[in-house]
Write a protein that holds these residues in place. Structure first.
Motif, PDB file in Angstrom:
ATOM      1  N   LEU A 274       0.836  -1.264  -0.085  1.00  0.00           N
ATOM      2  CA  LEU A 274      -0.064   0.042   0.109  1.00  0.00           C
ATOM      3  C   LEU A 274       0.842   1.393  -0.014  1.00  0.00           C
ATOM      4  O   LEU A 274       0.538   2.345   0.303  1.00  0.00           O
ATOM      5  CB  LEU A 274      -0.983   0.116   1.284  1.00  0.00           C
ATOM      6  CG  LEU A 274      -1.703  -1.179   1.397  1.00  0.00           C
ATOM      7  CD1 LEU A 274      -2.586  -1.222   2.929  1.00  0.00           C
ATOM      8  CD2 LEU A 274      -2.878  -1.334   0.201  1.00  0.00           C
ATOM      9  N   SER A 275       2.142   1.156  -0.443  1.00  0.00           N
ATOM     10  CA  SER A 275       2.984   2.215  -0.389  1.00  0.00           C
ATOM     11  C   SER A 275       2.583   3.379  -1.080  1.00  0.00           C
ATOM     12  O   SER A 275       3.114   4.566  -0.704  1.00  0.00           O
ATOM     13  CB  SER A 275       4.585   1.779  -0.599  1.00  0.00           C
ATOM     14  OG  SER A 275       4.372   1.112  -1.929  1.00  0.00           O
ATOM     15  N   LYS A 276       1.850   3.246  -2.083  1.00  0.00           N
ATOM     16  CA  LYS A 276       1.590   4.174  -3.203  1.00  0.00           C
ATOM     17  C   LYS A 276       0.351   4.806  -2.844  1.00  0.00           C
ATOM     18  O   LYS A 276      -0.260   5.727  -3.627  1.00  0.00           O
ATOM     19  CB  LYS A 276       1.587   3.882  -4.451  1.00  0.00           C
ATOM     20  CG  LYS A 276       3.008   3.222  -4.784  1.00  0.00           C
ATOM     21  CD  LYS A 276       3.164   2.934  -6.609  1.00  0.00           C
ATOM     22  CE  LYS A 276       4.610   2.573  -6.948  1.00  0.00           C
ATOM     23  NZ  LYS A 276       4.510   1.981  -8.355  1.00  0.00           N
ATOM     24  N   LEU A 277      -0.593   4.332  -1.949  1.00  0.00           N
ATOM     25  CA  LEU A 277      -1.920   4.682  -1.613  1.00  0.00           C
ATOM     26  C   LEU A 277      -2.013   5.981  -0.595  1.00  0.00           C
ATOM     27  O   LEU A 277      -1.160   5.616   0.570  1.00  0.00           O
ATOM     28  CB  LEU A 277      -2.840   3.689  -1.196  1.00  0.00           C
ATOM     29  CG  LEU A 277      -4.131   4.060  -0.724  1.00  0.00           C
ATOM     30  CD1 LEU A 277      -4.919   4.386  -2.075  1.00  0.00           C
ATOM     31  CD2 LEU A 277      -4.735   2.659  -0.187  1.00  0.00           C
ATOM     32  N   HIS A 278      -2.497   6.998  -0.873  1.00  0.00           N
ATOM     33  CA  HIS A 278      -2.391   8.041   0.070  1.00  0.00           C
ATOM     34  C   HIS A 278      -3.261   7.715   1.314  1.00  0.00           C
ATOM     35  O   HIS A 278      -4.545   7.511   1.109  1.00  0.00           O
ATOM     36  CB  HIS A 278      -2.901   9.405  -0.669  1.00  0.00           C
ATOM     37  CG  HIS A 278      -2.926  10.504   0.365  1.00  0.00           C
ATOM     38  ND1 HIS A 278      -1.956  11.228   1.099  1.00  0.00           N
ATOM     39  CD2 HIS A 278      -4.275  11.230   0.640  1.00  0.00           C
ATOM     40  CE1 HIS A 278      -2.396  12.156   1.797  1.00  0.00           C
ATOM     41  NE2 HIS A 278      -3.719  11.986   1.750  1.00  0.00           N
ATOM     42  N   LEU A 279      -2.860   7.612   2.597  1.00  0.00           N
ATOM     43  CA  LEU A 279      -3.667   7.095   3.767  1.00  0.00           C
ATOM     44  C   LEU A 279      -3.556   8.323   4.610  1.00  0.00           C
ATOM     45  O   LEU A 279      -2.547   8.972   4.879  1.00  0.00           O
ATOM     46  CB  LEU A 279      -3.101   5.873   4.352  1.00  0.00           C
ATOM     47  CG  LEU A 279      -2.957   4.723   3.140  1.00  0.00           C
ATOM     48  CD1 LEU A 279      -2.258   3.579   3.903  1.00  0.00           C
ATOM     49  CD2 LEU A 279      -4.473   4.293   2.968  1.00  0.00           C
ATOM     50  N   THR A 280      -4.673   8.521   5.197  1.00  0.00           N
ATOM     51  CA  THR A 280      -5.010   9.316   6.397  1.00  0.00           C
ATOM     52  C   THR A 280      -5.855   8.744   7.458  1.00  0.00           C
ATOM     53  O   THR A 280      -6.223   7.591   7.223  1.00  0.00           O
ATOM     54  CB  THR A 280      -5.011  10.760   6.082  1.00  0.00           C
ATOM     55  OG1 THR A 280      -4.915  11.678   7.173  1.00  0.00           O
ATOM     56  CG2 THR A 280      -6.341  10.939   5.475  1.00  0.00           C
TER      57      THR A 280
END
Length: 333
Positions: A274-280
């Motif tokens: 999931l390194s390329k997924l913008h997570l918050t």
């Protein structure tokens, strides 16, 4: 579409207005009037001044309807005022975008449903924007592909009521407290996954367990979907020492965990990259506010559709019914 806004609490000022201004700049809507009794009594909030919309403020809602044709009424008042405003809008032939919950009790909810059934051309939508988070969209696609039953456990911790809300409604038991402020969003997410798996209709959700404090600030409850054998456990409190939202969800051969900015998905025992997924975090107010824009795009899409605008209205009534059941069963416990 010409939009009128009734109520300017924190959700409207920091979530609705920036999104509506952005959409207005794209020439999709025109905000024709704003009404909140507090706006005529003192200085205007900085959020409203920044938009240069002071000329759009009216002394009452009738004045907005009198001077301009209105297509959509956005409701940002406390929950106890929602039903009357929704019913009024429907009677006048207006679409509705209402802050959650759509109604504060079962009687009001049923009245709205009855009038809505008489006007199937109108959308009655509750603003439930969490499902537009990029991380959740990914999880929904996995649930759609791999299926259920869904098992979902959610924990919501808050340090107190939002002091910027209109009249402090979030701390008022008659307005729903933590149930209407946060638990209702989790019910909507659970319903979203049930719909994604195609195993059951949202209107089959049942509250099978509920323990709600007398001040409505702490909730422990379970929602069950009997047709799909799925369940959602929600523990929510506005009396904790920190601000946190965490959830664990699993389906047929998949599982995901979301706690703040920590996010993981396992499929058949293999973790996804999931390194390329913008997570918050769903505890990040600015992030949650940004999701209003995506919600409004979907809302406007439903208004432009030639088909009956049923899904957003169905979601409003399904989630609203669970909200009312939480309050009723919790207070009886």
């Amino acid at each position: 579409f010409r939009v009128a806004i009734c109520g300017c609490g924190s959700a409207v000022l920091t979530g609705h207005l920036p999104s509506l201004a952005r959409i207005a700049a794209e020439s999709q809507i025109d905000v024709v009037g704003i009404y909140d009794p507090r706006l005529t009594e003192g200085e205007l909030p900085p959020d409203l001044l920044a938009l240069d919309w002071a000329s759009k403020i009216f002394n009452d809602l009738n004045s907005i309807f009198a001077v301009s044709e209105v297509d959509v009424l956005v409701i940002g008042s406390p929950p106890s005022a929602h039903a009357d405003l929704v019913l009024r809008a429907l009677a006048l032939g207006k679409h509705v975008a209402c802050e959650k919950p759509i109604a504060a009790n079962t009687e009001h909810l049923e009245r709205i449903q009855q009038l809505s059934a008489m006007r199937p051309d109108l959308v009655v939508a509750t603003v439930l924007q969490y499902k537009y988070a990029p991380a959740w969209r990914l999880v929904r696609e996995i649930a759609k592909e791999l299926g259920g039953p869904i098992e979902m456990a959610v924990s919501v911790e808050r340090v107190g009521s939002d002091r910027t809300s209109i009249s402090g409604w979030r701390s008022d038991p008659q307005e729903g407290g933590i149930v209407g402020d946060h638990a209702i969003h989790m019910v909507a997410l659970f319903r979203d996954l049930i719909a994604a798996t195609g195993s059951a209709e949202g209107d089959r959700l049942e509250v099978v367990k509920c323990n709600l404090s007398s001040d409505c600030q702490e909730l422990g409850g379970t929602v069950f979907s009997p047709e799909s054998d799925s369940w959602c456990q929600i523990d929510a409190s506005s009396k904790r020492a920190k601000r946190r939202t965490a959830m664990a969800v699993s389906g047929r051969g998949w599982r995901f965990f979301w706690d703040g900015r920590s996010f993981s998905i396992d499929i058949a025992g293999v973790s996804l990259d999931l390194s390329k997924l913008h997570l918050t975090s769903l505890s990040d107010r600015s992030f949650v506010n940004s999701l209003y824009y995506d919600w409004y795009l979907q809302f406007l899409k439903s208004l432009n559709s030639n088909a009956k605008p049923g899904e957003l209205s169905s979601e409003s009534f399904d989630v609203g019914r669970v909200f009312c059941d939480f309050l009723t069963k919790g207070r009886r416990a």
